[in-house]
Structure formats: structure tokens, C-alpha cells
Write an enzyme that holds these catalytic residues in place. Structure first.
Site, short mmCIF file in Angstrom:
data_model
loop_
_atom_site.label_atom_id
_atom_site.label_comp_id
_atom_site.label_asym_id
_atom_site.label_seq_id
_atom_site.Cartn_x
_atom_site.Cartn_y
_atom_site.Cartn_z
N ASP A 76 25.58 3.20 -10.50
CA ASP A 76 26.06 1.78 -10.12
C ASP A 76 27.29 1.15 -10.70
O ASP A 76 28.10 2.15 -11.20
CB ASP A 76 24.80 0.70 -10.19
N HIS A 123 25.39 -5.87 -10.45
CA HIS A 123 24.67 -5.12 -9.45
C HIS A 123 23.80 -4.14 -9.93
O HIS A 123 22.73 -4.10 -9.56
CB HIS A 123 25.84 -4.64 -8.60
N ASN A 218 24.01 -2.52 5.15
CA ASN A 218 23.62 -3.78 5.44
C ASN A 218 24.51 -4.20 6.64
O ASN A 218 24.68 -5.33 6.98
CB ASN A 218 24.02 -4.97 4.26
N SER A 283 20.37 -2.91 -1.07
CA SER A 283 20.69 -2.44 -2.57
C SER A 283 19.49 -2.57 -3.15
O SER A 283 19.13 -1.90 -4.24
CB SER A 283 21.75 -3.11 -3.06
#
Length: 416
Positions: A76, A123, A218, A283
Site C-alpha cells: 500500500d 491509506h 469502487n 479498500s
């Protein structure tokens, strides 16, 4: 040109993009006063228990496993270990920054100069918290696998420098670092199939019995059912987002490659420096499932990646028999995944796992009295008959006695 990757931190709406929301109390995100996360040592803690954890009996779950000794690679934007709930959860020595020193224009990439244990985006820190955040006084938030270890692999940044090539490198590094679970909350931009090297890296991880979990994407608001990568690769557990009603979140991407769904709306988790934040997206559904995978791997270390994935799919909460393109095999049920595990399976059964309330069976229409009523009536007649018989016998005895008395009296009178 290399395929670019995007982290799935926010969800697109007709009005624009929903930002993460700062939480100051266990109130709903809409009740807060800020429209974005802040990263600060004085950032407020979420003092309640997030809804995504309220749906799980954590005591029962953790009586089976807490993920001890399982390594989960979070590929990530890095994982900030300054958040106290992640300090002991992250193995910084195993961390790695995969970003190139310069971008395609020759400009130095700031992320490359930083360690994997820093996260300017936030994130990766949120993703890691959902998996393995340690318990902390003053908050009800905790990771699903609070004894698992996070391997932070910085592979993307705020400017989207991550590519399919660097993702493949990150996966291969996770293999050498002995990860047992890999979480990838990213996909290729515009659902473009990447170079085959990424697919090869995924297959190498699967061959090492590593469970690979990836977010589905998404872009579901326009009924998009395009495959996303790496989520749609065979063997990868693709995770869609569900809401509080166990239904597909409006933004969550659909497809026949979706494995399961998991909470992805108003997802509370850790942020850089300290405190918590709420965000939406697949996520944050993916690490919810990655946490469950870590729990299973700790309890069943010899299970293959296919067996762990099948177990999660088999025990998910379903509303229909078989697979659903919106939520896969259903919404993940952590407790069932850890308790209905007598033996490993290779694939879920279409007719197993239904958990919705069945409609009651209509009663038969019976004209006249029912068998129960008839039985009660006969019993009543028997009781009454017995009472009459007893009364009759008693009355007869009295009459017989009186008749004998009268005969004695008459005999005595005639003998005088």
C-alpha cells in the site's frame, strides 16, 4: 507504458468524491464537524465500538484464534508505526519501499526517500489497522487479528507512482519475507489488464500457499461489472463492500469474480500519528477479510490458500443459494469461519450457508374440527361418561339398600 495503479481510499459519487471523515466520538460520520482526516498526535480516538466490529462476537472469535505469528503483507502507501495501536503490530525491519527513486519525468519521488513505516497518505495505515491494530484503552476499535504481524510494503503514494510492475515486485518481496497473507487494496486504472508479469507474481504467491486478498473496486455506481486487476485473477479472493444491511454498497464493483463481501461503509481505523478516521471503500473491505484469513492461518497453518479462501466463502452469510455477482458467496462471517472448520474444503457448496430468515410454512386448512380438537372432545366424553357411570353405580347401590330395608320392615310388621 506501464499500467498505473490507484489506491481505493474514496468512492466516487455524482457530486464528486467523498473524503475520509474525522471522528471525534462514536457518532456517525455525518455527525462530525470535519470533512477530512487529520494526522496528528492529538487526533481524537474513536471511543465506541465501530459497527463493523459490533456484528462479530469478538470473545468467541478470539477464543479460536488471534492470528498469532501470522505475517500479513500490506502492499500500500506504507504503515505509520507512530499510531500506538500499530507500533507493536508492524515489523518495520521487514518493511520495504518499492517506489522508484525518480518518476517518469526524472523528478525524485518523495516516497522513495521514506521508510515503509511512514505514510503521508494514510491509506495503508487504515488498511493495516483493520487487520491487526492492538487493543488500546479508550477505544473500542481493534483489528480482527490483534496478534498478527504486519509487513509494510510501500508501493504507491499520493501521486500514484505505483505501477503494475512495482506491484509485482512488492508481491515477490512479500514471498521472500515469508508472508502468509497479502492484502492489496489497489487496482489498475480504468480496469486495464496489466502486463502478464503481475499475473505471474500472483501465481507465485499462490504456489507458496499465500492467501492473496484484493479489493474489488469502487466503480459500481454505474453498474460496472468489468473485471479489475489483480482482484479478478484466479485464486485471488476479491472482496466487495457491504453496508450495515449486509447488502452491496452502492459504489462496490460487481462481477462473477467477486469472492465475498465485507463491511466497507463508515469503516473506522487507525491513521498516521494517532487516533482514528472513518472512510468508505472496498479498500477497507479487503483487510477485514485479510484479518479473517490471518486468524484461519494461525489456527490451520497447513491449509493451502485455496482451502482458506474456500472456508471464508463457505461460511459467509448468504441470502440466496450459490454465487451472487454483487456480494459473491455472501458477507463474511468471522465466527463461522473459525468455528465451522472441522476439515478443509477446496470450494464452497452452492446450497450451504443460507442464513436469512425463511418464510413460515403456511398451515393446512382443515374444515371442521382438527385432530387435536377431536381428541380433546373424545377425552371429555370419556371423563363425563365415567362420572355418569360412577354416579349411576352409586345411585343404584343406594336404591338397592333402601329396597332391602323396606322389605325387612314389611316382614317384621307382618310377623306381629
Amino acid at each position: 507504458m506501464p499500467s498505473t495503479l490507484r489506491t481505493l481510499a474514496t468512492l466516487a459519487t455524482a457530486a464528486g468524491t467523498l473524503s475520509a471523515v474525522l471522528l471525534t466520538a462514536p457518532a456517525a460520520a455525518a455527525d462530525t464537524t470535519s470533512d477530512e482526516c487529520t494526522f496528528s498526535r492529538t487526533n481524537h480516538k474513536y471511543v465506541g465500538t465501530p459497527w463493523a466490529l459490533q456484528r462479530v462476537n469478538l470473545d468467541e472469535l478470539w477464543s479460536q484464534s488471534k492470528g498469532k505469528n501470522v505475517k500479513v503483507a500490506v502492499i500500500d502507501t506504507g504503515v505509520d508505526t507512530k499510531n500506538p495501536q500499530l507500533t507493536a503490530a508492524v515489523d518495520g525491519a521487514l518493511g520495504r519501499n518499492m517506489l522508484p527513486p525518480k518518476d517518469d519525468k526524472g523528478k525524485p519521488v518523495d516516497g522513495f526517500k521514506s521508510k515503509a513505516t511512514t505514510d503521508t497518505v494514510g491509506h495503508g495505515t487504515r488498511v493495516a489497522g483493520i487487520i491487526a491494530a492492538r487493543p488500546m484503552k479508550g477505544t473500542g476499535f481493534v483489528g480482527l487479528a490483534p496478534e498478527a504481524t504486519i509487513i509494510p510494503i510501500k508501493q504507491n503514494d499520493a501521486d500514484g507512482h505505483g505501477t503494475a510492475a512495482t506491484l509485482a515486485q512488492a508481491i515477490r518481496y512479500a514471498i521472500t519475507a515469508k508472508a502468509q497473507v497479502i492484502n492489496i487494496s489497489q487496482d489498475t486504472a480504468n480496469a486495464v489488464p496489466p502486463a502478464e508479469d503481475l499475473h505471474n507474481a500472483i501465481n507465485e504467491a499462490l504456489a507458496h500457499k499465500i492467501v492473496v486478498v484484493a479489493s474489488a473496486g469502487n466503480d459500481g455506481l454505474d453498474a460496472n461489472v468489468k473485471p479489475t486487476y489483480p482482484a479478478s485473477y484466479a485464486g485471488v479472493l476479491a472482496v466487495a463492500a457491504s453496508d450495515r444491511n449486509n447488502e452491496r454498497a452502492a459504489f462496490s464493483q460487481s462481477g462473477d469474480w467477486v469472492g465475498v463481501a465485507a463491511p466497507g461503509v463508515d469503516m473506522v481505523s487507525t491513521v498516521p500519528q494517532g487516533g482514528h478516521c472513518s472512510d468508505n471503500g472496498t479498500s477497507f473491505s479487503a483487510p477485514y477479510v485479510a484479518g479473517v484469513a490471518a486468524l484461519i492461518k494461525a489456527k490451520h497453518p497447513d491449509w493451502t490458500s485455496r482451502e482458506v479462501v474456500a472456508q471464508i466463502e463457505q461460511t459467509a452469510e448468504r441470502t440466496i443459494n450459490g454465487h451472487d455477482i454483487r456480494v459473491g458467496w455472501g458477507v463474511v462471517d468471522p465466527v463461522r469461519a473459525l468455528t465451522e472448520d472441522d476439515h478443509p474444503i477446496e470450494s464452497p457448496r452452492p446450497d450451504a450457508g443460507l442464513t436469512h430468515a425463511e418464510a413460515p410454512t403456511s398451515g393446512k386448512i382443515i374444515l371442521g374440527e382438527t385432530p387435536r380438537e377431536r381428541t380433546a372432545r373424545v377425552a371429555t366424553y370419556v371423563v363425563i361418561g365415567a362420572a355418569v357411570l360412577v354416579a349411576g353405580l352409586g345411585g343404584g347401590a343406594v336404591a338397592f339398600r333402601d329396597a332391602r330395608r323396606r322389605r325387612r320392615l314389611q316382614g317384621a310388621a307382618s310377623g306381629r
